[in-house]
Design a protein around this motif. Structure first.
Motif, PDB file in Angstrom:
ATOM      1  N   ARG A  40      55.589  69.854  22.310  1.00 35.87           N
ATOM      2  CA  ARG A  40      54.174  69.840  22.657  1.00 35.87           C
ATOM      3  C   ARG A  40      53.531  68.626  22.003  1.00 35.87           C
ATOM      4  NH1 ARG A  40      51.071  73.982  24.324  1.00 35.87           N
ATOM      5  NH2 ARG A  40      49.587  72.271  24.543  1.00 35.87           N
ATOM      6  N   TYR A  41      53.041  67.737  22.838  1.00 35.83           N
ATOM      7  CA  TYR A  41      52.468  66.467  22.373  1.00 35.83           C
ATOM      8  C   TYR A  41      50.946  66.544  22.483  1.00 35.83           C
ATOM      9  CZ  TYR A  41      51.293  61.449  22.579  1.00 35.83           C
ATOM     10  OH  TYR A  41      50.752  60.202  22.366  1.00 35.83           O
ATOM     11  N   ALA A  42      50.248  66.235  21.417  1.00 35.82           N
ATOM     12  CA  ALA A  42      48.784  66.176  21.438  1.00 35.82           C
ATOM     13  C   ALA A  42      48.351  64.966  20.618  1.00 35.82           C
ATOM     14  CB  ALA A  42      48.173  67.450  20.866  1.00 35.82           C
ATOM     15  N   SER A  43      47.481  64.140  21.181  1.00 34.62           N
ATOM     16  CA  SER A  43      47.033  62.950  20.464  1.00 34.62           C
ATOM     17  C   SER A  43      45.546  62.720  20.715  1.00 34.62           C
ATOM     18  CB  SER A  43      47.833  61.716  20.905  1.00 34.62           C
ATOM     19  OG  SER A  43      47.581  61.421  22.266  1.00 34.62           O
ATOM     20  N   ILE A  44      44.938  62.038  19.778  1.00 31.22           N
ATOM     21  CA  ILE A  44      43.529  61.692  19.898  1.00 31.22           C
ATOM     22  C   ILE A  44      43.330  60.336  19.225  1.00 31.22           C
ATOM     23  CG2 ILE A  44      42.873  62.881  17.764  1.00 31.22           C
ATOM     24  CD1 ILE A  44      40.259  63.701  19.195  1.00 31.22           C
ATOM     25  N   PRO A  45      42.524  59.445  19.834  1.00 28.34           N
ATOM     26  CA  PRO A  45      42.315  58.127  19.212  1.00 28.34           C
ATOM     27  C   PRO A  45      41.503  58.241  17.933  1.00 28.34           C
ATOM     28  CG  PRO A  45      40.921  58.384  21.151  1.00 28.34           C
ATOM     29  CD  PRO A  45      41.843  59.567  21.137  1.00 28.34           C
ATOM     30  N   VAL A  46      41.879  57.450  16.935  1.00 27.59           N
ATOM     31  CA  VAL A  46      41.144  57.356  15.676  1.00 27.59           C
ATOM     32  C   VAL A  46      40.818  55.884  15.429  1.00 27.59           C
ATOM     33  CG1 VAL A  46      42.130  59.445  14.678  1.00 27.59           C
ATOM     34  CG2 VAL A  46      43.303  57.273  14.367  1.00 27.59           C
ATOM     35  N   GLU A  47      40.135  55.623  14.350  1.00 30.09           N
ATOM     36  CA  GLU A  47      39.624  54.279  14.103  1.00 30.09           C
ATOM     37  C   GLU A  47      40.724  53.222  14.078  1.00 30.09           C
ATOM     38  OE1 GLU A  47      36.789  51.386  13.547  1.00 30.09           O
ATOM     39  OE2 GLU A  47      36.515  53.504  14.022  1.00 30.09           O
ATOM     40  N   ALA A  48      41.875  53.582  13.503  1.00 30.65           N
ATOM     41  CA  ALA A  48      42.927  52.571  13.332  1.00 30.65           C
ATOM     42  C   ALA A  48      44.150  52.856  14.190  1.00 30.65           C
ATOM     43  CB  ALA A  48      43.328  52.490  11.860  1.00 30.65           C
ATOM     44  N   GLY A  49      43.979  53.547  15.318  1.00 31.60           N
ATOM     45  CA  GLY A  49      45.113  53.824  16.195  1.00 31.60           C
ATOM     46  C   GLY A  49      45.046  55.217  16.785  1.00 31.60           C
ATOM     47  N   TRP A  50      46.131  55.973  16.607  1.00 34.40           N
ATOM     48  CA  TRP A  50      46.228  57.300  17.192  1.00 34.40           C
ATOM     49  C   TRP A  50      46.635  58.328  16.140  1.00 34.40           C
ATOM     50  CZ3 TRP A  50      45.399  58.790  22.306  1.00 34.40           C
ATOM     51  CH2 TRP A  50      45.142  57.747  23.193  1.00 34.40           C
ATOM     52  N   ASP A  51      46.090  59.534  16.266  1.00 37.10           N
ATOM     53  CA  ASP A  51      46.528  60.676  15.478  1.00 37.10           C
ATOM     54  C   ASP A  51      47.353  61.553  16.416  1.00 37.10           C
ATOM     55  OD1 ASP A  51      46.926  62.754  13.796  1.00 37.10           O
ATOM     56  OD2 ASP A  51      44.823  63.246  13.472  1.00 37.10           O
ATOM     57  N   VAL A  52      48.648  61.684  16.154  1.00 38.27           N
ATOM     58  CA  VAL A  52      49.569  62.367  17.053  1.00 38.27           C
ATOM     59  C   VAL A  52      50.168  63.587  16.356  1.00 38.27           C
ATOM     60  CG1 VAL A  52      51.723  62.187  18.367  1.00 38.27           C
ATOM     61  CG2 VAL A  52      50.146  60.250  18.273  1.00 38.27           C
ATOM     62  N   THR A  53      50.186  64.709  17.066  1.00 35.78           N
ATOM     63  CA  THR A  53      50.814  65.929  16.571  1.00 35.78           C
ATOM     64  C   THR A  53      51.895  66.357  17.548  1.00 35.78           C
ATOM     65  OG1 THR A  53      48.775  66.657  15.491  1.00 35.78           O
ATOM     66  CG2 THR A  53      50.456  68.325  15.887  1.00 35.78           C
ATOM     67  N   LEU A  54      53.082  66.659  17.034  1.00 33.97           N
ATOM     68  CA  LEU A  54      54.186  67.150  17.848  1.00 33.97           C
ATOM     69  C   LEU A  54      54.580  68.541  17.356  1.00 33.97           C
ATOM     70  CD1 LEU A  54      56.517  64.005  18.018  1.00 33.97           C
ATOM     71  CD2 LEU A  54      54.840  64.736  19.703  1.00 33.97           C
ATOM     72  N   ARG A  55      54.667  69.487  18.288  1.00 36.48           N
ATOM     73  CA  ARG A  55      55.169  70.827  17.949  1.00 36.48           C
ATOM     74  C   ARG A  55      56.525  70.981  18.619  1.00 36.48           C
ATOM     75  NH1 ARG A  55      51.197  75.402  19.625  1.00 36.48           N
ATOM     76  NH2 ARG A  55      52.736  76.624  18.478  1.00 36.48           N
ATOM     77  N   LEU A  56      57.550  71.302  17.826  1.00 40.65           N
ATOM     78  CA  LEU A  56      58.905  71.442  18.341  1.00 40.65           C
ATOM     79  C   LEU A  56      59.192  72.912  18.612  1.00 40.65           C
ATOM     80  CD1 LEU A  56      60.824  68.981  15.977  1.00 40.65           C
ATOM     81  CD2 LEU A  56      59.694  68.509  18.165  1.00 40.65           C
TER      82      LEU A  56
END
Length: 296
Positions: A40-56
């Motif tokens: 499960r991939y979830a990401s959101i843009p932040v000031e210096a790139g991307w904040d990405v969360t992966l659930r296996l």
């Protein structure tokens, strides 16, 4: 994975500043074994790139785990069997994020399928489908261009398919809550998850989602609510008894344990921190298990 995530959400093709939400399926080598895994991939843009969360979410070769394997005790399993035997009603799994609600729901629907000899038609609506449920027809609810998932529309369409049991991954709005209420009142069995802090908060959560308390009190709308959380399983090789753990514990911790366990405190074990333990590789924990609270 970014392009795949964009195509699955149906959102804007400009992935430079758009939150992404996707399901990715891969076969991953764990030790010497190849394991089919949903990411499960979830990401959101932040000031210096991307904040990405992966659930296996690894798929077990043996299929869904039983309630015993999840950690439910005999009395709890007997109560769940009684809930599943009722001809209609809503059974909700309550908990916070990451408490294993989806996994438990998979096991309970699998048990429902077995108890009815495969004769019941089970439909699910999920965002998206995460775990395979034997005997169920599973549908991923697609999001619109704004990222909204219209569960109510999908639920109405599902009811026209004449299911015996239906599972809504999560009730997200009052319209969906009302449709699910009508489905249960017309003789269906409902399953789902709710985000709440304990089993009684689940009642308040259903009320917030448009289900009237007077109807909930009727007795046949809700077959049961199960609150669960995951607690660690200590390593059997390096866990410590109270005599070995005392130098590591703060005084208020010991006092809380004494108030709770009394004379039984000698049977309490604490997490070990042996970096040389081969059984847990120095983590002190080997698994997670369910601690449940049931209202029915």
């Amino acid at each position: 994975y970014m392009a795949e995530a964009t195509s699955r959400t149906g959102t804007s093709s400009d992935a430079t500043n758009t939150p992404q939400d996707a399901k990715i399926e891969r076969t991953i080598k764990v030790g010497s074994r190849l394991t089919k895994t949903t990411i499960r991939y979830a990401s959101i843009p932040v000031e210096a790139g991307w904040d990405v969360t992966l659930r296996l979410l690894p798929e077990s070769s043996e299929g869904p785990r039983s309630l015993e394997q999840l950690g439910y005790d005999e009395a709890e399993i007997a109560a769940i069997h009684r809930m599943l035997s009722k001809p209609r009603g809503y059974l909700g799994i309550v908990g916070t994020t990451g408490s294993g609600k989806t996994t438990s729901l998979q096991s309970m629907l699998t048990l429902y399928h077995k108890l009815n000899g495969g004769r019941k038609k089970i439909r699910t609506l999920e965002d998206p489908v995460e775990l395979r449920i034997p005997g169920a027809r599973q549908t991923s609810v697609r999001r619109d261009a704004d990222g909204n998932a219209d569960f109510a529309t999908y639920l109405k369409a599902t009811l026209r398919n004449d299911p015996d049991a239906l599972m809504v991954g999560e009730i997200r709005d009052q319209e969906t809550g009302k449709v699910l209420q009508q489905a249960v009142q017309t003789g269906h069995t409902g399953f789902g998850t709710l985000h709440a802090g304990d089993v009684f908060d689940g009642i308040d959560r259903l009320a917030d989602l448009g289900i009237e308390r007077s109807i909930m009190a009727a007795g046949d709308l809700i077959t049961g609510l199960i609150y669960q959380r995951l607690v660690p399983v200590l390593c059997p090789q390096c866990k410590r008894d109270i005599n070995n753990a005392l130098p590591m514990l703060q005084r208020d911790h010991i006092e809380r344990c004494q108030r709770t366990f009394g004379a039984g405190i000698t049977n309490v074990r604490w997490r070990g921190h042996d970096p040389n333990c081969k059984h847990c590789k120095g983590r002190g924990i080997v698994d997670q298990t369910v601690a449940a609270q049931i209202l029915y």
